[in-house]
Scaffold this active site. Sequence first.
Site, short mmCIF file in Angstrom:
data_model
loop_
_atom_site.label_atom_id
_atom_site.label_comp_id
_atom_site.label_asym_id
_atom_site.label_seq_id
_atom_site.Cartn_x
_atom_site.Cartn_y
_atom_site.Cartn_z
N ASP A 24 -20.33 -23.33 22.26
CA ASP A 24 -19.13 -22.54 22.50
C ASP A 24 -18.06 -23.02 21.52
OD1 ASP A 24 -16.71 -21.55 23.40
OD2 ASP A 24 -17.12 -21.97 25.51
N ASN A 31 -9.85 -8.89 15.68
CA ASN A 31 -9.79 -7.48 15.25
C ASN A 31 -8.46 -7.30 14.54
OD1 ASN A 31 -7.74 -6.82 17.25
ND2 ASN A 31 -9.39 -7.03 18.73
N GLY A 65 -15.19 -10.87 23.64
CA GLY A 65 -16.07 -11.81 22.94
C GLY A 65 -15.40 -13.12 22.60
N ASP A 115 -13.12 -13.75 20.47
CA ASP A 115 -11.67 -13.56 20.33
C ASP A 115 -10.97 -13.80 21.68
OD1 ASP A 115 -9.26 -12.79 19.25
OD2 ASP A 115 -9.75 -10.67 19.06
N THR A 137 -21.32 -9.76 14.66
CA THR A 137 -22.64 -9.46 15.23
C THR A 137 -22.62 -9.23 16.74
OG1 THR A 137 -23.27 -11.79 15.56
CG2 THR A 137 -23.77 -10.81 13.42
N TYR A 161 -19.04 -5.71 17.09
CA TYR A 161 -19.01 -4.97 15.83
C TYR A 161 -20.39 -4.59 15.30
CZ TYR A 161 -13.92 -5.33 15.21
OH TYR A 161 -12.56 -5.20 15.33
#
Length: 188
Positions: free
Chosen positions: A17, A31, A39, A41, A133, A136
């Site tokens: 992690d 983004n 995710g 982010d 991955t 996106y």
Amino acid sequence: MEKIKINDTYLILKKGDITEEDTEAIVNAANSSCMGGGGVDGAIHSKGGHKILEECKEIRRKQYPNGLPTGEAVITTGGNLKAKYVIHTVGPICLEGKLTLEKKELLRRAYWNSLKLAKEEGIKTVSFPSISTGAYSCPVYKSAKTALETVIDFIKKEDFLKEIKFVLFTDDTYKEYSKALKELLNER
Ligand code: ADP
């Protein structure tokens, strides 16, 4: 875990992690809003706390009123994270799961510009997630090859960083990166 040395830089693949990493900087697969999301982010913003968001807002105001362009990178502090800094970069969105040449170049730029920014800030240890991955939709193996190729090119050109890690969240992602690294090393 896998660890290889290229010039004076260690390149490491590990499962884990990224929000737990204690490298000087971790990279966020952000983004273009830079305001957090899902995710990795979301995990970085929720563990790092509001300070990261405040700094992102400031960057948006001063530097990127229309959003962070794909392939570019910006830096904030790490808030409550162990990492001192977070480098936020935006990877491409792969429509229908295809990493076209254009998307590959954008992915390359996301990794390259993150490392360039790290160097400019005097940061010597950096952890990356597998950019693009997840939500996106870019294919893992091809994206892994692009990611590793870019990082290896950077190490060979810019002899500065001490350690670059890929912190991969799932067994599958780890396996694909490991396979891509083996293939790249055989090709070279
Ligand atoms: P993107 O929008 O760039 O595709 P995602 O966050 O959706 O970004 O996914 C990118 C990768 O990050 C995926 O492989 C996902 O499994 C991984 N990921 C999600 N959470 C974490 C985490 N805490 N640490 C490391 N990787 C993570």
